[in-house]
Design a protein around this motif. Sequence first.
Motif, short mmCIF file in Angstrom:
data_model
loop_
_atom_site.label_atom_id
_atom_site.label_comp_id
_atom_site.label_asym_id
_atom_site.label_seq_id
_atom_site.Cartn_x
_atom_site.Cartn_y
_atom_site.Cartn_z
N ARG A 31 19.24 45.64 51.33
CA ARG A 31 20.74 45.16 51.90
C ARG A 31 21.24 44.18 51.08
O ARG A 31 22.25 44.16 51.05
CB ARG A 31 20.84 45.04 53.30
CG ARG A 31 20.37 46.18 54.13
CD ARG A 31 21.24 46.16 55.52
NE ARG A 31 21.01 47.46 56.43
CZ ARG A 31 20.39 47.56 57.28
NH1 ARG A 31 19.74 46.52 57.86
NH2 ARG A 31 20.37 48.86 57.83
N GLU A 32 20.44 43.26 50.58
CA GLU A 32 20.87 41.94 49.98
C GLU A 32 21.15 42.10 48.74
O GLU A 32 21.56 41.22 47.89
CB GLU A 32 19.87 40.62 50.26
CG GLU A 32 19.91 40.17 51.61
CD GLU A 32 18.81 39.39 51.92
OE1 GLU A 32 18.10 38.98 51.06
OE2 GLU A 32 18.36 39.41 53.24
N ALA A 33 20.43 43.15 48.04
CA ALA A 33 20.56 43.11 46.51
C ALA A 33 21.75 43.25 45.84
O ALA A 33 21.76 42.78 44.74
CB ALA A 33 19.40 44.34 46.29
N GLY A 34 23.03 43.72 46.51
CA GLY A 34 24.10 43.94 45.78
C GLY A 34 24.19 44.69 44.57
O GLY A 34 23.44 45.74 44.35
N ASP A 35 24.69 44.29 43.51
CA ASP A 35 24.85 45.10 42.18
C ASP A 35 23.35 45.02 41.34
O ASP A 35 23.16 45.93 40.60
CB ASP A 35 25.56 44.26 41.32
CG ASP A 35 27.23 44.39 41.71
OD1 ASP A 35 27.39 45.37 42.53
OD2 ASP A 35 27.77 43.80 41.09
N LYS A 39 17.88 47.53 39.73
CA LYS A 39 16.63 46.71 39.07
C LYS A 39 15.73 46.22 40.13
O LYS A 39 14.50 46.28 39.82
CB LYS A 39 17.37 45.81 38.31
CG LYS A 39 18.20 46.11 37.07
CD LYS A 39 18.89 45.03 36.33
CE LYS A 39 19.70 45.58 35.10
NZ LYS A 39 20.48 44.87 34.57
N LEU A 40 16.23 45.93 41.16
CA LEU A 40 15.35 45.46 42.18
C LEU A 40 14.12 46.70 42.63
O LEU A 40 13.15 46.31 42.76
CB LEU A 40 16.22 44.94 43.47
CG LEU A 40 15.33 44.60 44.66
CD1 LEU A 40 14.26 43.40 44.26
CD2 LEU A 40 16.18 44.19 45.91
N THR A 41 14.86 47.79 42.73
CA THR A 41 14.03 48.88 43.46
C THR A 41 12.79 49.03 42.53
O THR A 41 11.52 49.20 42.64
CB THR A 41 14.48 50.16 43.56
OG1 THR A 41 15.45 50.52 42.47
CG2 THR A 41 15.49 50.14 44.76
N TYR A 42 13.13 48.86 40.94
CA TYR A 42 12.12 49.07 40.05
C TYR A 42 11.03 48.22 40.07
O TYR A 42 9.78 48.21 40.18
CB TYR A 42 12.41 49.15 38.58
CG TYR A 42 13.54 50.26 38.42
CD1 TYR A 42 13.05 51.66 38.77
CD2 TYR A 42 14.87 50.17 37.81
CE1 TYR A 42 14.10 52.43 38.62
CE2 TYR A 42 15.72 51.23 37.45
CZ TYR A 42 15.25 52.44 37.68
OH TYR A 42 16.32 53.44 37.44
N LEU A 43 11.48 46.84 40.39
CA LEU A 43 10.78 45.44 40.29
C LEU A 43 9.81 45.70 41.41
O LEU A 43 8.55 45.45 41.61
CB LEU A 43 11.43 44.21 40.68
CG LEU A 43 12.18 43.86 39.09
CD1 LEU A 43 13.04 42.66 39.26
CD2 LEU A 43 11.09 43.95 37.98
N ILE A 44 10.34 46.20 42.89
CA ILE A 44 9.33 46.61 43.78
C ILE A 44 8.31 47.43 43.72
O ILE A 44 7.02 47.16 44.05
CB ILE A 44 10.39 46.85 45.16
CG1 ILE A 44 11.34 46.02 45.53
CG2 ILE A 44 9.21 47.38 46.36
CD1 ILE A 44 12.34 46.50 46.78
N VAL A 115 15.42 38.26 35.47
CA VAL A 115 13.84 38.71 35.44
C VAL A 115 13.55 40.08 34.67
O VAL A 115 12.82 40.24 33.78
CB VAL A 115 13.13 38.78 36.63
CG1 VAL A 115 11.84 39.19 36.54
CG2 VAL A 115 13.32 37.10 37.07
N HIS A 116 14.50 41.15 35.29
CA HIS A 116 14.39 42.42 34.66
C HIS A 116 14.66 42.44 33.14
O HIS A 116 14.01 42.94 32.54
CB HIS A 116 15.48 43.33 35.51
CG HIS A 116 15.08 44.74 35.11
ND1 HIS A 116 15.72 45.41 34.19
CD2 HIS A 116 14.57 45.72 35.72
CE1 HIS A 116 15.45 46.48 34.03
NE2 HIS A 116 14.55 46.95 34.99
N GLU A 117 15.83 41.69 32.85
CA GLU A 117 16.13 41.86 31.30
C GLU A 117 14.88 41.36 30.55
O GLU A 117 14.57 41.85 29.53
CB GLU A 117 17.45 40.90 31.14
CG GLU A 117 18.07 41.06 29.81
CD GLU A 117 17.59 39.83 28.95
OE1 GLU A 117 17.57 40.18 27.75
OE2 GLU A 117 17.27 38.69 29.76
N ALA A 118 14.56 39.86 30.87
CA ALA A 118 13.41 39.46 30.10
C ALA A 118 12.21 40.33 30.13
O ALA A 118 11.48 40.29 28.98
CB ALA A 118 13.19 37.92 30.63
#
Length: 590
Positions: A31-35, A39-44, A115-118
């Motif tokens: 819910r906090e992830a916004g835009d 990317k966050l879901t892949y990192l999880i 983080v995702h980009e790097a």
Amino acid sequence: MLFSEVSRRFDELSKTRKRLELTRILVDLLREAGDDLKKLTYLIQGKLAPDYMGIELGLADKLIISALAGISGKSDADIQGMFLKAGDLGTVAREIAMAKSQNSLMSRELTVDDVHEALMRLAMVKGEGSVRNKIRIFQDLILNGNPEDAQYITRIATGKLRLGVSDATILDALVQAFAEGSHSEEIQEAYNFHPDIGYVAQMLRDGQIGELLEAGPTPMIPAKVMLAERLPDIGHILEKMGGSAAFEYKYDGMRTQIHFQSGKVRIFSRGTEETTANFPDIVKSFLETFHMDSCILDGEAVPYNPETGELYPFQMVSQRRGRKYDLDRMQEDVPLVVFLFDIIYLDGKPLHRTGYLERRKVLESIFKPSDSFKTATQIISSSIEEVEKFFEESINSGCEGIVAKNISQESIYRAGARGWLWIKLKRDYQSSFEDTLDLVIVGAFGGHGRRKGTYGALLMAAYNKEKDVFESVCKLGSGFTDEVLFNLPKKLGDYSVDHKPARVETLMEPDVWFEPHEVIEIKGSEITVSPVHSCAFGMVEEGAGLAIRFPRFTGRWRSDKTPEDATTSQEILEMYHSQKKSMKGSSEPS
Ligand code: ATP
């Protein structure tokens, strides 16, 4: 979103012992992830993109050790020593970042996007100087984050994040976060046709649930494959199928999903990985044989002898998978024939909701069988004798049994589901409980005597699909060669955790717990009721579960299966019931 917020939640996730708690923490985080949601879901998941994109991180431990040595001023050997002690490079990175941050004011706050980009750049670096470049990108990340960030970034970079959440857990959390009132099963089905967690997350957040549920199969995006349940004899199968069914040879090859659109062919494996590059011969003969605009076909690729038409064992195809060199020689040595048994998309039209017989008709109408492409041999029957004869023919043709398929109006294509619309019958489980099971290692007991220094037995679990947990079903101590046995602590070390993982359920207390990851094949002699195992707990007897008696390791690591692909508790329950029925049958006076 700041990555430090993600690290904090990851810390909570890895400490929790409760399955429901996992979902709650995930819901808050999503819910906090916004835009940054996608990317966050892949990192999880410990990834950067869906599997079918083929983006692999998995940096070698050696490279991370050099990078950490460079940051800390210690030698590689010192870092190696810290690694041996901690058992995890993430912990080492955290310690080093902690020491560093006390001496420097340099660090700024990393975002999820940074983080995702790097990490994406890290995954893409190729060619000369790539090791140096990778070390530099990784060091920058570690120096710019806080110590907790360093720990989780290292774990993601080495492919060892292991938060103990499955895709089903993440989907569940996504539904709770953005689509309250929707059914998790429907969302799961949509995901199985489009296994990209980031895409599903965005569709749910943007309120495009209708579109998501309607989409179905899409050319060039691999669908999770439909799977079969099992029963021990033809009588039970016919009964379950409502009296009659389609029966097909069960080819012993490699599941192959072929996509075609805009003149391009892409091939995917059972696990939705792209394998096109390994099968240029299939691509070539596909283009010669088929002439439509777009399609998705499902089948089994089997090696064969072109002189005699004889089918060869599966191992010969698996040699080719993941093999990029010497393909020409391999193609000559091991030509393949693809036995097609399904079509789920044709010329702009999804067919997954069309009945099976109709799909088969469409499949037969779009090509002329050739040496490289055939349809699976099939009969439609309601007679036990006729199917028995068909079963024998299948075994004599080099197949491992038959697959029965439901032919009623309900016989849709259920992506990623193991259900009763397809039922397999293999040669090896015709009479007694002879079939193999694929179980997950979730714990181990210390060895004594000759086994000192390794494990005496492993705690094995089945997957309970409904509850999304792993339920213990036996202690496994037989079937290991000394070499495998003494290598187990090293092989499993990466997955050891200091408490029972939240998704493991058992009444046993092993000496070591493992995050569910490794799947191995075992053979047992019987299924019995057990007070200490939690498989199908309370389903047969109150206060008891089911256990496998005399389990033996067959020697086969099922690295092609994720823990969620393991044999399910529901299957073991079915096997227990059919075992009881056949025992009754054989003890009846004739
Ligand atoms: P197994 O180890 O028995 O192959 P599995 O878990 O890989 O098991 P199952 O669902 O149990 O897969 O069995 C179905 C598998 O059989 C399919 O994944 C496919 O690869 C293979 N197969 C061979 N012939 C057929 C057929 N005619 N129809 C469906 N699947 C078939």
